[in-house]
Write a protein that holds these residues in place. Sequence first.
Motif, PDB file in Angstrom:
ATOM      1  N   SER A   1     -10.067  35.910 -20.739  1.00  0.00           N
ATOM      2  CA  SER A   1      -9.250  36.387 -21.860  1.00  0.00           C
ATOM      3  C   SER A   1      -7.978  35.543 -21.972  1.00  0.00           C
ATOM      4  N   GLY A   2      -7.696  35.072 -23.188  1.00  0.00           N
ATOM      5  CA  GLY A   2      -6.501  34.267 -23.403  1.00  0.00           C
ATOM      6  C   GLY A   2      -6.617  32.822 -22.973  1.00  0.00           C
ATOM      7  N   THR A   3      -7.806  32.374 -22.588  1.00  0.00           N
ATOM      8  CA  THR A   3      -7.976  30.997 -22.125  1.00  0.00           C
ATOM      9  C   THR A   3      -7.616  30.002 -23.224  1.00  0.00           C
ATOM     10  N   ASN A   4      -6.765  29.030 -22.899  1.00  0.00           N
ATOM     11  CA  ASN A   4      -6.456  27.964 -23.853  1.00  0.00           C
ATOM     12  C   ASN A   4      -6.719  26.575 -23.279  1.00  0.00           C
ATOM     13  N   THR A   5      -7.101  26.522 -22.011  1.00  0.00           N
ATOM     14  CA  THR A   5      -7.372  25.243 -21.350  1.00  0.00           C
ATOM     15  C   THR A   5      -8.700  25.351 -20.608  1.00  0.00           C
ATOM     16  N   LEU A   6      -9.648  24.513 -20.988  1.00  0.00           N
ATOM     17  CA  LEU A   6     -11.008  24.614 -20.453  1.00  0.00           C
ATOM     18  C   LEU A   6     -11.335  23.416 -19.572  1.00  0.00           C
ATOM     19  N   PHE A   7     -11.740  23.687 -18.325  1.00  0.00           N
ATOM     20  CA  PHE A   7     -12.239  22.654 -17.425  1.00  0.00           C
ATOM     21  C   PHE A   7     -13.763  22.662 -17.476  1.00  0.00           C
ATOM     22  N   VAL A   8     -14.345  21.501 -17.745  1.00  0.00           N
ATOM     23  CA  VAL A   8     -15.796  21.377 -17.862  1.00  0.00           C
ATOM     24  C   VAL A   8     -16.294  20.590 -16.653  1.00  0.00           C
ATOM     25  N   ILE A   9     -17.106  21.239 -15.823  1.00  0.00           N
ATOM     26  CA  ILE A   9     -17.600  20.605 -14.603  1.00  0.00           C
ATOM     27  C   ILE A   9     -19.122  20.688 -14.553  1.00  0.00           C
ATOM     28  N   ASN A  10     -19.688  19.986 -13.598  1.00  0.00           N
ATOM     29  CA  ASN A  10     -21.103  20.148 -13.280  1.00  0.00           C
ATOM     30  C   ASN A  10     -21.208  20.152 -11.757  1.00  0.00           C
ATOM     31  N   HIS A  11     -21.149  21.328 -11.198  1.00  0.00           N
ATOM     32  CA  HIS A  11     -21.105  21.483  -9.747  1.00  0.00           C
ATOM     33  C   HIS A  11     -22.332  20.861  -9.091  1.00  0.00           C
ATOM     34  N   ARG A  12     -23.484  21.062  -9.694  1.00  0.00           N
ATOM     35  CA  ARG A  12     -24.716  20.524  -9.106  1.00  0.00           C
ATOM     36  C   ARG A  12     -24.692  19.001  -9.050  1.00  0.00           C
ATOM     37  N   ARG A  13     -24.218  18.363 -10.115  1.00  0.00           N
ATOM     38  CA  ARG A  13     -24.162  16.908 -10.134  1.00  0.00           C
ATOM     39  C   ARG A  13     -23.182  16.370  -9.092  1.00  0.00           C
ATOM     40  N   PHE A  14     -22.044  17.041  -8.957  1.00  0.00           N
ATOM     41  CA  PHE A  14     -21.105  16.636  -7.914  1.00  0.00           C
ATOM     42  C   PHE A  14     -21.768  16.735  -6.544  1.00  0.00           C
ATOM     43  N   GLY A  15     -22.513  17.813  -6.332  1.00  0.00           N
ATOM     44  CA  GLY A  15     -23.204  17.985  -5.060  1.00  0.00           C
ATOM     45  C   GLY A  15     -24.226  16.901  -4.811  1.00  0.00           C
ATOM     46  N   ASP A  16     -24.994  16.546  -5.860  1.00  0.00           N
ATOM     47  CA  ASP A  16     -26.002  15.492  -5.724  1.00  0.00           C
ATOM     48  C   ASP A  16     -25.362  14.141  -5.421  1.00  0.00           C
ATOM     49  N   GLN A  17     -24.190  13.901  -5.993  1.00  0.00           N
ATOM     50  CA  GLN A  17     -23.533  12.602  -5.866  1.00  0.00           C
ATOM     51  C   GLN A  17     -22.718  12.480  -4.585  1.00  0.00           C
ATOM     52  N   TYR A  18     -22.006  13.565  -4.238  1.00  0.00           N
ATOM     53  CA  TYR A  18     -21.034  13.474  -3.152  1.00  0.00           C
ATOM     54  C   TYR A  18     -21.256  14.483  -2.028  1.00  0.00           C
ATOM     55  N   GLY A  19     -22.205  15.381  -2.192  1.00  0.00           N
ATOM     56  CA  GLY A  19     -22.438  16.408  -1.187  1.00  0.00           C
ATOM     57  C   GLY A  19     -21.858  17.748  -1.619  1.00  0.00           C
ATOM     58  N   THR A  20     -22.457  18.811  -1.103  1.00  0.00           N
ATOM     59  CA  THR A  20     -22.064  20.159  -1.512  1.00  0.00           C
ATOM     60  C   THR A  20     -20.618  20.477  -1.163  1.00  0.00           C
ATOM     61  N   ASP A  21     -20.176  20.046   0.012  1.00  0.00           N
ATOM     62  CA  ASP A  21     -18.807  20.341   0.428  1.00  0.00           C
ATOM     63  C   ASP A  21     -17.798  19.743  -0.548  1.00  0.00           C
ATOM     64  N   ALA A  22     -18.030  18.514  -0.964  1.00  0.00           N
ATOM     65  CA  ALA A  22     -17.119  17.863  -1.904  1.00  0.00           C
ATOM     66  C   ALA A  22     -17.137  18.580  -3.248  1.00  0.00           C
ATOM     67  N   ALA A  23     -18.321  18.990  -3.690  1.00  0.00           N
ATOM     68  CA  ALA A  23     -18.431  19.724  -4.953  1.00  0.00           C
ATOM     69  C   ALA A  23     -17.669  21.042  -4.873  1.00  0.00           C
ATOM     70  N   ASP A  24     -17.797  21.728  -3.745  1.00  0.00           N
ATOM     71  CA  ASP A  24     -17.071  22.994  -3.557  1.00  0.00           C
ATOM     72  C   ASP A  24     -15.563  22.764  -3.558  1.00  0.00           C
ATOM     73  N   ASP A  25     -15.139  21.646  -2.969  1.00  0.00           N
ATOM     74  CA  ASP A  25     -13.707  21.347  -2.904  1.00  0.00           C
ATOM     75  C   ASP A  25     -13.122  21.107  -4.302  1.00  0.00           C
ATOM     76  N   VAL A  26     -13.870  20.405  -5.146  1.00  0.00           N
ATOM     77  CA  VAL A  26     -13.402  20.162  -6.512  1.00  0.00           C
ATOM     78  C   VAL A  26     -13.270  21.483  -7.268  1.00  0.00           C
ATOM     79  N   LEU A  27     -14.283  22.309  -7.165  1.00  0.00           N
ATOM     80  CA  LEU A  27     -14.247  23.609  -7.845  1.00  0.00           C
ATOM     81  C   LEU A  27     -13.090  24.457  -7.334  1.00  0.00           C
TER      82      LEU A  27
END
Length: 221
Positions: free
Chosen positions: A1-27
Amino acid sequence: SGTNTLFVINHRRFGDQYGTDAADDVLAAIESLGDELGQGELADLQLVAGIVDLGSIQAVSDAYDDWDGEPCRLDRADDVVDATTAALAAVYRNHPGIENVVMVGSDKIIPFARLSDRTLLGNEQNYALTFADDRSTALYAALSGGTYFSDDPYADMTPTLVNERLLYAPERAIGRLVEDPQSIIGQLTSFVDLDGKIRTDTGLVTGYDFVSDSSSQISDR
């Protein structure tokens, strides 16, 4: 509610590229920023952050699978962009207050649109050979196909048809956090540490040939 700034990510792709831990850290870093935005001087910016994870949207994931099969095909990359844009359009309809969009990751994580360059002078095709040492890259494929990278389609749901091509004029502010998880987390951390303010005298201005004079003036200012 009230969101005016949207972050668009792809957690799965980050995991495939850099590993799950790195993807979790970004999120986690994005979620932490969302909490920080309501505190101290950052609260003065009146930003309310939300997150869309493209990896959880089936139509987008299917387009990624097709692109991964032929990563240098421009149309496959644009299919991912189209699927992503459709998903974002639904978010914009449900949250009309979104003013800022932040794509998270490199072209491999969330592809840039490949927009046609129809200029006769300095066409992008002329620069493809700069990357000819590795002709299997998406960048070489894009340049050699006479296209350039752009995030504008993610921020303009109603492009204008001009001379048989679409002209994208972003309706929302759009930017991208790049490149690897460590760099992205560093940028988010710096934003918080500096209370969302930037020193303009640390900016880099580049220019050459017939834009050298204007580049110098911009740098001086």
